[in-house]
Scaffold this motif. Structure first.
Motif, mmCIF file in Angstrom:
data_model
loop_
_atom_site.group_PDB
_atom_site.id
_atom_site.type_symbol
_atom_site.label_atom_id
_atom_site.label_comp_id
_atom_site.label_asym_id
_atom_site.label_seq_id
_atom_site.Cartn_x
_atom_site.Cartn_y
_atom_site.Cartn_z
ATOM 1 N N TYR A 137 0.841 -1.203 0.000
ATOM 2 C CA TYR A 137 0.000 0.000 0.000
ATOM 3 C C TYR A 137 0.875 1.251 0.000
ATOM 4 O O TYR A 137 0.551 2.248 -0.657
ATOM 5 N N HIS A 138 1.995 1.193 0.746
ATOM 6 C CA HIS A 138 2.900 2.347 0.818
ATOM 7 C C HIS A 138 4.099 2.213 -0.124
ATOM 8 O O HIS A 138 4.787 3.204 -0.374
ATOM 9 N N ARG A 139 4.370 1.022 -0.621
ATOM 10 C CA ARG A 139 5.587 0.777 -1.398
ATOM 11 C C ARG A 139 5.260 0.467 -2.857
ATOM 12 O O ARG A 139 6.019 -0.228 -3.535
ATOM 13 N N ILE A 165 -1.568 4.747 -7.833
ATOM 14 C CA ILE A 165 -0.882 3.482 -8.133
ATOM 15 C C ILE A 165 -0.917 3.209 -9.638
ATOM 16 O O ILE A 165 0.111 2.890 -10.258
ATOM 17 N N LEU A 166 -2.103 3.334 -10.223
ATOM 18 C CA LEU A 166 -2.258 3.010 -11.642
ATOM 19 C C LEU A 166 -1.521 4.025 -12.520
ATOM 20 O O LEU A 166 -0.914 3.657 -13.529
ATOM 21 N N GLU A 167 -1.564 5.288 -12.135
ATOM 22 C CA GLU A 167 -0.836 6.306 -12.911
ATOM 23 C C GLU A 167 0.668 6.052 -12.844
ATOM 24 O O GLU A 167 1.387 6.267 -13.832
ATOM 25 N N ASN A 168 1.132 5.596 -11.704
ATOM 26 C CA ASN A 168 2.555 5.273 -11.580
ATOM 27 C C ASN A 168 2.936 4.102 -12.492
ATOM 28 O O ASN A 168 4.005 4.105 -13.106
ATOM 29 N N LEU A 169 2.060 3.114 -12.597
ATOM 30 C CA LEU A 169 2.327 1.994 -13.510
ATOM 31 C C LEU A 169 2.370 2.481 -14.958
ATOM 32 O O LEU A 169 3.240 2.068 -15.735
ATOM 33 N N LYS A 170 1.443 3.369 -15.290
ATOM 34 C CA LYS A 170 1.431 3.917 -16.656
ATOM 35 C C LYS A 170 2.699 4.728 -16.925
ATOM 36 O O LYS A 170 3.252 4.687 -18.035
#
Length: 411
Positions: A66-68, A111-116
């Motif tokens: 959740y934090h990492r 989270i999802l934007e970071n994956l993108k």
């Protein structure tokens, strides 16, 4: 340099490689029906009677993903994967009936934007066995109203996060919840009722159908499916008609009944493969040779995935292998496990089966449900005190496969 007796098994250019996780098993800090069951008096007493420490069977902080999550995305990139399968936890989004936690939706957006931003395709799971406590108190999936509750949740996720998902998984392994939760009683809600199991089966199938429509209404180009766990059943003795009949029954009810129910609402088939069962006519109805097994005693039988893939070809849908992996703390068997399974996947593809991708289970050592923290499925080892992630040697093997888009095979 290629050895004289080596062969290159190359995958298509657009084949995508990935790793799989689930929200409850890695995020940490989640309150749902599973977290309540883990701490229940009955559960704790049973573990203590077996001489086990109940603390090892409580999810708690899990992998602290959740934090990492940014660190985890980097691990996926380091593996040369182009895709990541992760989940959203319904209980975070709707902790009380009808109350949406917008802060948690925003967290998942990050989270999802970071994956993108890391150029990773997102395979998004909406339900992976766990339920909000309020839904469990209403009877969970045996309550037909669960379909409406789930549909509201799916609509919210499609509206708020639909622009960031490349592939959708509405339900993870519904047959495990039907059987484990309502026939064997091993998982929450720990029921042993065939009538409840039939209701849950029916409601989960309806839930997928409604979710499929909702997602496509918001995202017309979406690719929507479930993950279906499928065992390779075969008769222990091919000459025995009873064992042949039992294999047909098992394949029909366990592998294909749910898929047949929802086949009109599948854009692809998400396959999870772990098990091989040699069927005998007498109890316990299974007699495997177990020449090689995982730390959990599961037989390693890579040729089974070939037979499963061939059997799925009749659905005429693209197939993505969403889960395939093993518990192997010493990491002695994982490299060969991966290569062996990929060899048989390649064989099925060479015979015309439309397989689009492979996701290894799992990125990290995580919380393995009723088995607690004992089994080690991760390409990355996890220190449970510091949450430090350390690549196992098999991670390097998988990294090279993903980078090269082929495996070298000795023949």
């Amino acid at each position: 340099m290629l050895e004289n007796k080596q062969k290159i098994l190359r995958f298509p250019e657009d084949f995508f490689w990935g790793v799989s996780t689930s929200a409850y098993q890695i995020e940490g800090g989640i309150v749902n029906d599973w977290s309540r069951w883990e701490k229940s008096e009955d559960r704790v007493n049973k573990l203590e009677r077996k001489g086990k420490n109940p603390d090892d069977f409580i999810c708690g902080q899990a992998c602290d993903s959740y934090h990492r999550y940014e660190e985890d995305a980097k691990l996926v990139k380091d593996l040369n994967c182009g895709a990541y399968r992760l989940g959203i936890e319904w209980a975070r989004i709707e902790p009380e009936q009808g109350r949406w936690d917008l802060k948690e939706i925003e967290h998942y957006r990050k989270i999802l934007e970071n994956l993108k931003a890391n150029n990773l395709k997102v395979v998004l799971t909406l339900w992976h066995w766990t339920n909000p406590v309020w839904l469990a108190d209403k009877g969970g999936w045996s309550n037909k109203e669960a379909v409406d509750y789930f549909s509201r949740y799916v609509k919210l996720i499609a509206d708020e996060l639909g622009d960031l998902a490349d592939y959708w998984i509405t339900l993870n392994e519904p047959m495990i919840h039907v059987a484990g939760g309502h026939i064997t009683g091993k998982f929450p809600p720990n029921k042993k009722s065939i009538f409840a199991a039939l209701k849950v089966f029916k409601n989960l199938a309806r839930a997928h159908t409604e979710a499929y429509k909702i997602i496509h209404n918001k995202c017309p180009q979406a690719k929507v499916s479930i993950t279906q766990i499928m065992n390779y059943f075969e008769p222990a003795r091919n000459w025995c008609p009873i064992e042949q009949g039992l294999v047909k029954l098992a394949s029909c009810f366990w592998n294909e009944k749910f898929l047949n129910k929802i086949k009109s609402e599948l854009d692809y088939i998400g396959l999870d493969y772990y098990f091989h069962d040699r069927i005998v006519w007498y109890p316990p109805f299974k007699k495997n040779k177990n020449e090689s097994v995982t730390d959990m005693g599961w037989e390693i039988y890579p040729q089974g995935i070939y037979h499963i893939l061939k059997s799925l070809a009749k659905f005429k849908k693209p197939i993505i292998i969403i889960e395939n992996g093993l518990a192997d703390a010493a990491d002695e068997k994982r490299p060969d496990f991966i290569k062996q399974h990929l060899k048989y996947i390649h064989k099925a593809m060479s015979e015309g089966v439309d397989v689009r991708g492979y996701f290894h289970w799992s990125l990290l050592d995580n919380f393995e449900w009723a088995e607690g923290y004992g089994p080690k499925f991760g390409l990355y080892e996890l220190d449970r005190k510091t949450f430090k992630r350390t690549a196992r040697p098999s991670a390097k093997v998988y990294t090279e496969i993903c980078k090269n888009n082929y495996i070298l095979w000795d023949f």
